[in-house]
Design an enzyme around this catalytic site. Structure first.
Site, mmCIF file in Angstrom:
data_model
loop_
_atom_site.group_PDB
_atom_site.id
_atom_site.type_symbol
_atom_site.label_atom_id
_atom_site.label_comp_id
_atom_site.label_asym_id
_atom_site.label_seq_id
_atom_site.Cartn_x
_atom_site.Cartn_y
_atom_site.Cartn_z
ATOM 1 N N GLN A 4 -7.503 -4.656 9.500
ATOM 2 C CA GLN A 4 -6.448 -4.224 10.420
ATOM 3 C C GLN A 4 -6.871 -3.015 11.246
ATOM 4 O O GLN A 4 -6.036 -2.247 11.722
ATOM 5 C CB GLN A 4 -5.167 -3.912 9.630
ATOM 6 C CG GLN A 4 -4.600 -5.120 8.910
ATOM 7 C CD GLN A 4 -3.273 -4.828 8.239
ATOM 8 O OE1 GLN A 4 -2.271 -4.538 8.904
ATOM 9 N NE2 GLN A 4 -3.243 -4.915 6.923
ATOM 10 N N ARG A 29 2.284 -10.287 10.561
ATOM 11 C CA ARG A 29 3.591 -9.621 10.682
ATOM 12 C C ARG A 29 4.705 -10.576 10.234
ATOM 13 O O ARG A 29 5.827 -10.130 9.993
ATOM 14 C CB ARG A 29 3.875 -9.199 12.135
ATOM 15 C CG ARG A 29 2.923 -8.211 12.787
ATOM 16 C CD ARG A 29 2.671 -7.004 11.955
ATOM 17 N NE ARG A 29 1.484 -7.193 11.118
ATOM 18 C CZ ARG A 29 1.191 -6.478 10.058
ATOM 19 N NH1 ARG A 29 2.013 -5.529 9.646
ATOM 20 N NH2 ARG A 29 0.080 -6.693 9.365
ATOM 21 N N LYS A 60 0.822 -1.220 0.000
ATOM 22 C CA LYS A 60 0.000 0.000 0.000
ATOM 23 C C LYS A 60 0.856 1.271 0.000
ATOM 24 O O LYS A 60 0.484 2.258 -0.623
ATOM 25 C CB LYS A 60 -0.951 0.011 1.198
ATOM 26 C CG LYS A 60 -0.304 0.302 2.543
ATOM 27 C CD LYS A 60 -1.336 0.452 3.628
ATOM 28 C CE LYS A 60 -0.689 0.713 4.973
ATOM 29 N NZ LYS A 60 0.008 1.995 5.060
ATOM 30 N N THR A 61 2.001 1.244 0.690
ATOM 31 C CA THR A 61 2.853 2.438 0.715
ATOM 32 C C THR A 61 3.368 2.754 -0.678
ATOM 33 O O THR A 61 3.442 3.924 -1.092
ATOM 34 C CB THR A 61 4.031 2.233 1.686
ATOM 35 O OG1 THR A 61 3.508 1.916 2.983
ATOM 36 C CG2 THR A 61 4.878 3.486 1.790
ATOM 37 N N ASP A 64 -3.861 7.825 4.406
ATOM 38 C CA ASP A 64 -3.317 6.498 4.720
ATOM 39 C C ASP A 64 -4.010 5.952 5.965
ATOM 40 O O ASP A 64 -4.474 6.707 6.817
ATOM 41 C CB ASP A 64 -1.812 6.641 4.963
ATOM 42 C CG ASP A 64 -1.106 5.293 5.049
ATOM 43 O OD1 ASP A 64 -1.701 4.271 4.644
ATOM 44 O OD2 ASP A 64 0.049 5.263 5.513
ATOM 45 N N GLU A 65 -4.073 4.615 6.069
ATOM 46 C CA GLU A 65 -4.652 3.934 7.239
ATOM 47 C C GLU A 65 -6.033 4.512 7.574
ATOM 48 O O GLU A 65 -6.333 4.845 8.728
ATOM 49 C CB GLU A 65 -3.723 4.074 8.457
ATOM 50 C CG GLU A 65 -2.310 3.558 8.234
ATOM 51 C CD GLU A 65 -2.203 2.036 8.215
ATOM 52 O OE1 GLU A 65 -3.252 1.366 8.183
ATOM 53 O OE2 GLU A 65 -1.078 1.525 8.202
#
Length: 771
Positions: A256, A616, A33-34, A225-226
């Site tokens: 998330q 993770r 996503k980044t 973002d997020e």
């Protein structure tokens, strides 16, 4: 870097190129996503959009810096600097520096941090002459923060009878007055706290349409973002700013969303298409981070949530190992397994310490893990906090203990003389220090002889009484020391000093964490005493315990390089990745947390938290749980987490406690020379889990070792034989090597698999005979 689009997969490329209108990018774990956010901004600039017209909002300064660096490589440093990019608070503070005078604030207003805000709140409570034990500053600040993030101003509060009734029912009917006085005091000081930065931005954009129009024109392209972590106040600002051009792109993953306790509202992302009917949606489903087994197991978990956006995360990575699930006998056994596995992977597969992360639900769980890592000499780092024995609440209780051992310990005395608050102020302490220095006495010597020294201290008779009461309390703890084990002593000090009550009354998430940490310290005191009592020549004294933790604390300051095992809560692990991840404490009422089982929404957030933990891991993941865990000095039965039930067996490798290996004379495992290992792990789901039975209150199959006799006292020697296999709660599995001593003082020499050889006194040792 003109070929940046070639670095994207097909869906990522579509998301980057869809520059006009509302766009939602659902980015699964590890899906890049980044990269999409970064290249989308670069693509806008390369297609003629002025960098000054782009607003990018993140949740961390680190994320903003990294994105700007990547963008600069594509479009150049100058263009990248012109983008309005940063955290919500930093960007809105920048706007308020220009616009705040419209609300009566100076443009150079002060931003109060948490400690500043607490100081103001204490003054407010004092000015209103309220009982600080009822109107606790931190609890009230937490409540006011909730108000502000939900756009509940003082006026809105007084217009909401339900809120006022709720505070009255909580025995805080003056909450509205506190809120109003707090806001007025901040305003008078020309200051805003962190929540004000959002609230006042909303106020500016609502009350002054010309200001809203100015920033709508300025920010023609908005990226967030997020997005799943935005609260109601942030959502409204973004929606207002984007309402003219609707060139808004939000990136996030509903799976998330784990910050509801901070005010995050998952509905913001779930309802994005309701806000923007013509929104384009792109799902980044390819996971570049994890193995197929890890991705599939994570999908198994999250599919159980009802409230979610549809997506199917997959990976082209290798299949990878199945995920081992280890059933430990105790939390100490769980910690031993994790550290042994880390040591094994380091030796056999050339991993470094920095490749490992141990994740847990609560900070209190780190204590057993830290002890096990130190025994293996494995360096580690606590993230989001400091080492267990360095935490304030731990040092507070330890200071009481230190003063009992050494009355001249001035640092310990100064830490606790007025904590919890007992009316002994700074000026009194300064007079004590000066007097003691002039007369070459310790502080405690002065306080023990107040009849002689009190009249010359220059303090009132009321203060003398408070000093006397404190001294008497410490002396009474000295009497307890002579007649109690260190666990009972610690518990009584925590109660009588007021430490326990102070922590119990702080109902914020931070306060609950501190309470759990204090509980873990008491658990460690009991564990230490029991271990030392069973060892021949053991030292179960308070001084022995304090020396043990002092050495442990000193070790924490060594090896300051970054090559350390990471220990952190799952919340802090979000956004990070590690080659090998251990998720510890997968038990009901721990993970999922007992506090979050009241509604489906709370349970689904706990499930998302587990999903974050598992995703993770890049190469290997390990899941562990214990069938018993220490709580307040008692060993309680624990049930495996329902989340383990939700993962298909084909992705798991159930590692139950193995039968005891036969010891041979050389001490080596014969399998290393090509033979078959004598023992093996049972690789199947244990009887703890009967399909479709989540209520595991029936414990008949919970601990297969329960059928073994727990031997204690004289009868233990009569039945215990050399060569027998035994298990001990703290030392694990071992073999009896020798028996000796008189009937009243019998000893057993036992070689434990992970703890080495120990000489145990059988009248204290709690052994289970396994054969």
């Amino acid at each position: 870097m003109a070929n940046y689009l070639d670095e994207l997969n097909e869906v990522q490329k579509l998301a980057v190129q869809a520059t006009q209108g509302p766009v939602m990018v659902i980015a699964g774990a590890g899906s890049g996503k980044t990269r999409v956010l970064t290249y989308r901004i670069a693509h806008l600039i390369n297609n003629g959009v002025d960098a000054f017209n782009i607003l990018a909002l993140t949740f961390t300064n680190k994320a903003a810096r990294e994105m700007k660096e990547r963008i600069a490589k594509v479009v150049g440093e100058s263009e990248a600097k012109s983008i309005w990019m940063g955290t919500f608070h930093s960007v809105f503070a920048r706007i308020l520096r220009v616009e705040a005078p419209r609300l009566g604030y100076p443009s150079n207003f002060t931003i109060y941090d948490q400690q500043d805000a607490l100081s103001v709140m204490r003054k407010v409570i004092k000015d209103l002459q309220l009982d600080i034990d009822v109107y606790k500053p931190k609890t009230l600040l937490h409540r006011i923060s909730q108000f502000k993030n939900n756009l509940i101003t003082v006026r809105a509060y007084y217009n909401n009878p339900e809120l006022m009734d709720a505070d009255a029912a909580a025995l805080k009917p003056k909450t509205g007055e506190v809120y109003q006085a707090y806001v007025e005091r901040c305003f008078k000081s020309g200051a805003m706290d962190f929540d004000d930065l959002l609230l006042r931005t909303n106020e500016i954009l609502t009350r002054f349409p010309e200001v809203l129009a100015k920033y709508q024109e300025r920010f023609k392209y908005i990226l967030v973002d997020e997005y799943q972590d935005t609260n109601h106040s942030q959502y409204l600002i973004v929606k207002a700013l984007a309402s003219r051009y609707e060139n808004i792109c939000v990136v996030g993953d509903d799976a998330q969303s784990i910050y509801a306790f901070r005010g995050a509202n998952i509905r913001n992302i779930l309802n994005f298409k309701k806000d923007y009917n013509d929104a384009q949606s792109f799902a980044l489903e390819q996971n570049y981070r994890s193995t197929q087994n890890i991705v599939n197991a994570a999908n198994n978990i999250i599919k159980n949530n009802r409230d979610q956006l549809e997506k199917n995360v997959w990976t082209a990575n290798q299949e990878g190992n199945k995920i081992p699930v280890y059933r430990a006998l105790t939390d100490a056994d769980e910690a031993r397994f994790i550290t042994s596995k880390i040591f094994e992977l380091k030796m056999n597969e050339n991993f470094q310490e920095e490749d490992f992360a141990i994740l847990y639900r609560t900070n209190a769980q780190s204590r057993a893990l830290e002890e096990a890592l130190r025994k293996k000499n494995i360096p580690y780092r606590i993230y989001g906090g400091i080492s267990f024995f360095q935490r304030k609440e731990i040092k507070d209780l330890v200071s009481y203990l230190r003063l009992l051992v050494n009355k001249k310990d001035e640092e310990a005395l100064l830490r606790i003389i007025n904590y919890p608050k007992r009316g002994i102020g700074d000026s009194t302490i300064q007079k004590l220090l000066v007097y003691a220095d002039e007369h070459h006495l310790s502080l405690f010597e002065v306080m023990e002889n107040l009849n002689q020294h009190g009249p010359r201290l220059g303090v009132s008779s009321g203060v003398i009484k408070k000093l006397h009461d404190f001294t008497t309390m410490i002396q009474s703890f000295g009497v307890l020391l002579k007649n109690n084990n260190i666990y009972d002593l610690g518990l009584q000090i925590a109660k009588q000093s007021g430490l326990l009550n102070t922590l119990r009354e702080d109902e914020t998430p931070e306060g609950i964490t501190r309470m759990e940490n204090l509980q873990e310290l008491l658990n460690s005191m009991q564990g230490y005493a029991e271990e030392q009592e069973q060892l021949e020549g053991g030292d179960p004294s308070l001084q022995g315990f304090l020396e043990n933790i002092a050495l442990a604390t000193d070790a924490d300051n060594e090896n300051e390089d970054s090559n350390k095992v990471a220990l952190m809560t799952v919340h802090l692990a979000k956004g990070l990745e590690f080659p090998v991840v251990f998720v510890a404490g997968l038990e009901e009422n721990l993970f999922p947390s007992q506090m979050n089982l009241n509604t489906r929404q709370e349970l689904e957030e706990e499930r998302r938290l587990f999903y974050v933990a598992l995703t993770r891991a890049e190469q290997q993941a390990f899941l562990t749980y214990s069938v018993s865990r220490a709580r307040w000095g008692k060993i309680i039965d624990a049930e495996p987490s329902r989340f383990l039930e939700e993962i298909d067996d084909k992705f798991l490798d159930w590692v139950n406690p193995a039968p005891i290996s036969t010891f041979n004379n050389s001490g080596l495992d014969e399998s290393i020379f090509g033979g078959q290992p004598i023992s093996h792990f049972e690789r199947k789901r244990p009887k703890d889990f009967q399909k479709k039975k989540l209520n595991l209150s029936s414990k008949k199959d919970l601990k297969p070792l329960e059928k073994a006799k727990i031997q204690q006292g004289v009868s233990a020697h009569q039945e215990l034989k050399v060569g027998q296999k035994v298990i001990h709660d703290r030392f694990g599995r071992g073999e009896v090597k020798a028996l000796s001593g008189e009937p009243s003082n019998e000893k057993a020499t036992i070689l434990f698999e992970t703890s080495g050889e120990k000489n145990l006194l059988l009248k204290f040792a709690k052994l289970r005979i396994l054969n």
